[in-house]
Design an enzyme around this catalytic site. Structure first.
Site, PDB file in Angstrom:
ATOM      1  N   ASN A   9       0.869  -1.178   0.000  1.00  0.00           N
ATOM      2  CA  ASN A   9       0.000   0.000   0.000  1.00  0.00           C
ATOM      3  C   ASN A   9       0.906   1.229   0.000  1.00  0.00           C
ATOM      4  OD1 ASN A   9      -1.799   2.038   0.426  1.00  0.00           O
ATOM      5  ND2 ASN A   9      -2.460   1.370   2.472  1.00  0.00           N
ATOM      6  N   TRP A  10       1.010   1.846  -1.163  1.00  0.00           N
ATOM      7  CA  TRP A  10       1.914   3.002  -1.271  1.00  0.00           C
ATOM      8  C   TRP A  10       1.358   4.237  -0.566  1.00  0.00           C
ATOM      9  CZ3 TRP A  10       3.648   3.188  -7.148  1.00  0.00           C
ATOM     10  CH2 TRP A  10       4.397   2.035  -7.445  1.00  0.00           C
ATOM     11  N   LYS A  11       0.055   4.200  -0.255  1.00  0.00           N
ATOM     12  CA  LYS A  11      -0.596   5.393   0.312  1.00  0.00           C
ATOM     13  C   LYS A  11      -0.349   6.576  -0.639  1.00  0.00           C
ATOM     14  CE  LYS A  11      -0.222   3.226   4.774  1.00  0.00           C
ATOM     15  NZ  LYS A  11      -0.190   3.349   6.232  1.00  0.00           N
ATOM     16  N   HIS A  96      -9.505   1.126   4.828  1.00  0.00           N
ATOM     17  CA  HIS A  96      -8.244   1.394   5.528  1.00  0.00           C
ATOM     18  C   HIS A  96      -8.505   2.369   6.675  1.00  0.00           C
ATOM     19  CE1 HIS A  96      -4.197   2.613   6.435  1.00  0.00           C
ATOM     20  NE2 HIS A  96      -3.793   1.514   5.806  1.00  0.00           N
ATOM     21  N   GLU A  98      -6.934   4.810   7.711  1.00  0.00           N
ATOM     22  CA  GLU A  98      -6.721   6.230   7.378  1.00  0.00           C
ATOM     23  C   GLU A  98      -7.944   6.800   6.667  1.00  0.00           C
ATOM     24  OE1 GLU A  98      -2.973   5.580   5.405  1.00  0.00           O
ATOM     25  OE2 GLU A  98      -2.087   5.050   7.344  1.00  0.00           O
ATOM     26  N   GLU A 168      -5.274  -4.708  10.613  1.00  0.00           N
ATOM     27  CA  GLU A 168      -4.264  -3.672  10.817  1.00  0.00           C
ATOM     28  C   GLU A 168      -4.565  -2.939  12.123  1.00  0.00           C
ATOM     29  OE1 GLU A 168      -2.349  -2.553   6.792  1.00  0.00           O
ATOM     30  OE2 GLU A 168      -4.023  -1.212   7.099  1.00  0.00           O
ATOM     31  N   GLY A 174       2.548   2.547  10.820  1.00  0.00           N
ATOM     32  CA  GLY A 174       3.512   3.640  10.649  1.00  0.00           C
ATOM     33  C   GLY A 174       4.201   4.059  11.938  1.00  0.00           C
ATOM     34  N   SER A 214       3.475  -1.849  10.490  1.00  0.00           N
ATOM     35  CA  SER A 214       4.926  -1.920  10.716  1.00  0.00           C
ATOM     36  C   SER A 214       5.495  -3.313  10.453  1.00  0.00           C
ATOM     37  CB  SER A 214       5.276  -1.432  12.128  1.00  0.00           C
ATOM     38  OG  SER A 214       4.883  -0.081  12.287  1.00  0.00           O
ATOM     39  N   GLY A 235       2.931  -0.990   4.294  1.00  0.00           N
ATOM     40  CA  GLY A 235       2.975   0.439   3.988  1.00  0.00           C
ATOM     41  C   GLY A 235       4.403   0.885   3.744  1.00  0.00           C
ATOM     42  N   GLY A 236       5.028   1.480   4.760  1.00  0.00           N
ATOM     43  CA  GLY A 236       6.360   2.076   4.626  1.00  0.00           C
ATOM     44  C   GLY A 236       7.385   1.176   3.957  1.00  0.00           C
TER      45      GLY A 236
HETATM   46  P1  13P Z   1       3.030   0.568   7.731  1.00  0.00           P
HETATM   47  O1  13P Z   1       3.567  -0.714   7.156  1.00  0.00           O
HETATM   48  O2  13P Z   1       3.746   1.790   7.233  1.00  0.00           O
HETATM   49  O3  13P Z   1       2.886   0.510   9.217  1.00  0.00           O
HETATM   50  O4  13P Z   1       1.543   0.725   7.138  1.00  0.00           O
HETATM   51  C1  13P Z   1       0.689  -0.346   7.244  1.00  0.00           C
HETATM   52  C2  13P Z   1      -0.533  -0.029   6.460  1.00  0.00           C
HETATM   53  O5  13P Z   1      -1.281   0.861   6.811  1.00  0.00           O
HETATM   54  C3  13P Z   1      -0.756  -0.777   5.225  1.00  0.00           C
HETATM   55  O6  13P Z   1      -2.035  -0.554   4.725  1.00  0.00           O
END
Ligand code: 13P
Length: 252
Positions: A9-11, A96, A98, A168, A174, A214, A235-236
């Site tokens: 997930n590049w966000k 998600h 967010e 999640e 994050g 994470s 994510g990251g």
């Molecule tokens: P991180 O891996 O950056 O914690 O993000 C997880 C996430 O929200 C994937 O959708």
């Protein structure tokens, strides 16, 4: 055997040029290796059509990070499930945390998105998870059960068979603070039992449940070894080949 999946997930990261390079480099890095999981990349909407030409015949499949809860019409700025399907997208992340926290997405709204995605043969990667205060209050299972029930349990068993779940915990996203392997397994087993109660154990056993929060090269193997953890939503660590590839290779 249910699918093992590593989804990126590049966000809201990567320009088009950076995104094309990342996917091309990832494909090159995997070339000639035995890959034991499905690879899904979810870039921002605007890159999907360009990336579809790169991933057309390869191992990487594409997903969007969201879709509209409306089919079509006067909804400025929205992107419909039909539009995603029309550019060759196979998956869509829905719910998600967010989106829930910053854009007011509710379980009811997500139910509409899930239906529209399935109508257009997109597989939802449906995210669920509790915030820190809910975990500290010990109500994380109730929170997750309600998210699943209110958005997904109107589906038929056949429709539910197309859902991928992603647990999640919001406090782990994050933050560098991962759920322990035991916390992840306990919640994933609970989620599977919740699905089994509603749809029966055959459906539950076929449902892929990913962990997100994470997840990185250092913890992926331990997390993925759990019997109910079928991969990760990253994510990251998905933003560079050097950090993503070891997660993919955790499925050795
Ligand atoms: P991180 O891996 O950056 O914690 O993000 C997880 C996430 O929200 C994937 O959708």
């Amino acid at each position: 055997m249910r699918e093992k999946i590593v989804a990126s997930n590049w966000k809201m990261n990567k320009t088009l040029y950076e995104g094309l390079n990342l996917v091309r480099d990832l494909q090159m890095a995997m070339n000639g290796k035995t890959i034991n999981c499905n690879i899904i990349v979810c870039p921002p909407f605007i890159h999907l059509a360009s990336l579809a030409t790169l991933t057309f015949s390869g191992i990487v499949r594409l997903g969007a990070q969201n879709c509209s809860d409306k089919a079509s019409g006067a909804y400025t700025g929205e992107v419909s499930a039909a539009m995603l399907a029309s550019v060759g997208i196979h998956y869509v992340i829905l719910g998600h945390s967010e989106r829930r926290a910053y854009y007011g997405e509710t379980n009811a709204m997500l139910k509409e998105k899930v239906k529209l995605a399935l109508n257009h043969v997109l597989q939802p990667i449906f995210c669920i998870g509790e915030v820190l205060a809910e975990r500290e209050a010990g109500i994380q299972k109730e929170v997750v059960e309600k998210q699943i029930r209110e958005s997904l349990f109107d589906l038929s068993a056949k429709e539910f068979g197309n859902i991928v779940l992603a647990y999640e915990p919001v406090w782990a996203i994050g933050t560098g603070k991962t759920a322990t392997s035991e916390q992840a397994q306990e919640m994933h087993a609970f989620i599977r039992a919740t699905i089994a109660d509603k749809y029966g154990s055959a459906v539950a056993e076929e449902t892929s449940i990913l962990y997100g929060g994470s997840c990185n090269a250092g913890n992926a193997k331990e997390l993925f070894t759990n019997p109910d953890v079928d991969g990760g939503l990253i994510g990251g660590a998905s933003l560079a080949v050097e950090t993503l590839l070891p997660i993919i290779e955790a499925f050795s």
